[in-house]
Design an enzyme around this catalytic site. Structure first.
Site, PDB file in Angstrom:
ATOM      1  N   GLY A  42      35.585  40.820  32.029  1.00  0.00           N
ATOM      2  CA  GLY A  42      35.892  39.901  33.115  1.00  0.00           C
ATOM      3  C   GLY A  42      37.367  39.850  33.472  1.00  0.00           C
ATOM      4  N   CYS A  43      38.180  40.613  32.787  1.00  0.00           N
ATOM      5  CA  CYS A  43      39.636  40.592  32.971  1.00  0.00           C
ATOM      6  C   CYS A  43      40.094  41.776  33.816  1.00  0.00           C
ATOM      7  CB  CYS A  43      40.302  40.627  31.592  1.00  0.00           C
ATOM      8  SG  CYS A  43      42.089  40.894  31.639  1.00  0.00           S
ATOM      9  N   GLY A  44      40.764  41.492  34.900  1.00  0.00           N
ATOM     10  CA  GLY A  44      41.264  42.547  35.782  1.00  0.00           C
ATOM     11  C   GLY A  44      42.256  43.462  35.090  1.00  0.00           C
TER      12      GLY A  44
END
Length: 117
Positions: free
Chosen positions: A11-13
């Site tokens: 979920g982390c760019g």
């Protein structure tokens, strides 16, 4: 098995961008999704030591749990901070990448290019 490991949150760019940079160099890393594959205290301590960082420097200050648990308190020991990160894995800043050359917190993601074999 790859000799590159990324501690990754899908979920982390920054994690996604770092993974893309690694793959762009033709490397398929071992991916550890630490939110679903809990780390041991020893692993987290080893990673922070390998990066040359104190546990406090690996805390994700933007996480709401940081303020809710007063983790900025300088009285908290390294072991206490490690305990908070293990109990609340979203507090671990990411991505952490391990290669034969070094271990780094890859923020910004381009940092990974400095340590790829």
């Amino acid at each position: 098995m790859s000799d590159v490991t990324i501690y990754y949150n899908p979920g982390c760019g920054n994690c996604r961008e770092t993974l893309a940079l690694i793959r762009g160099k033709g490397i398929e890393p071992r991916i550890v999704e630490y939110l679903t594959e809990p780390l041991s205290a020893q692993t987290l301590k080893s990673l922070t030591a390998a990066m040359g960082l104190a546990p406090r420097e690996v805390l994700r200050e933007k996480d709401p749990l940081y303020d809710a648990n007063a983790l900025a308190d300088p009285k908290l020991s390294d072991d206490e901070l490690i305990g908070f990160m293990l109990a609340n894995r979203t507090l671990i800043n990411r991505p952490i990448v391990v290669t034969p050359l070094a271990t780094r917190l890859c923020r910004p993601p381009a940092t990974v290019l400095e340590i790829l074999p």
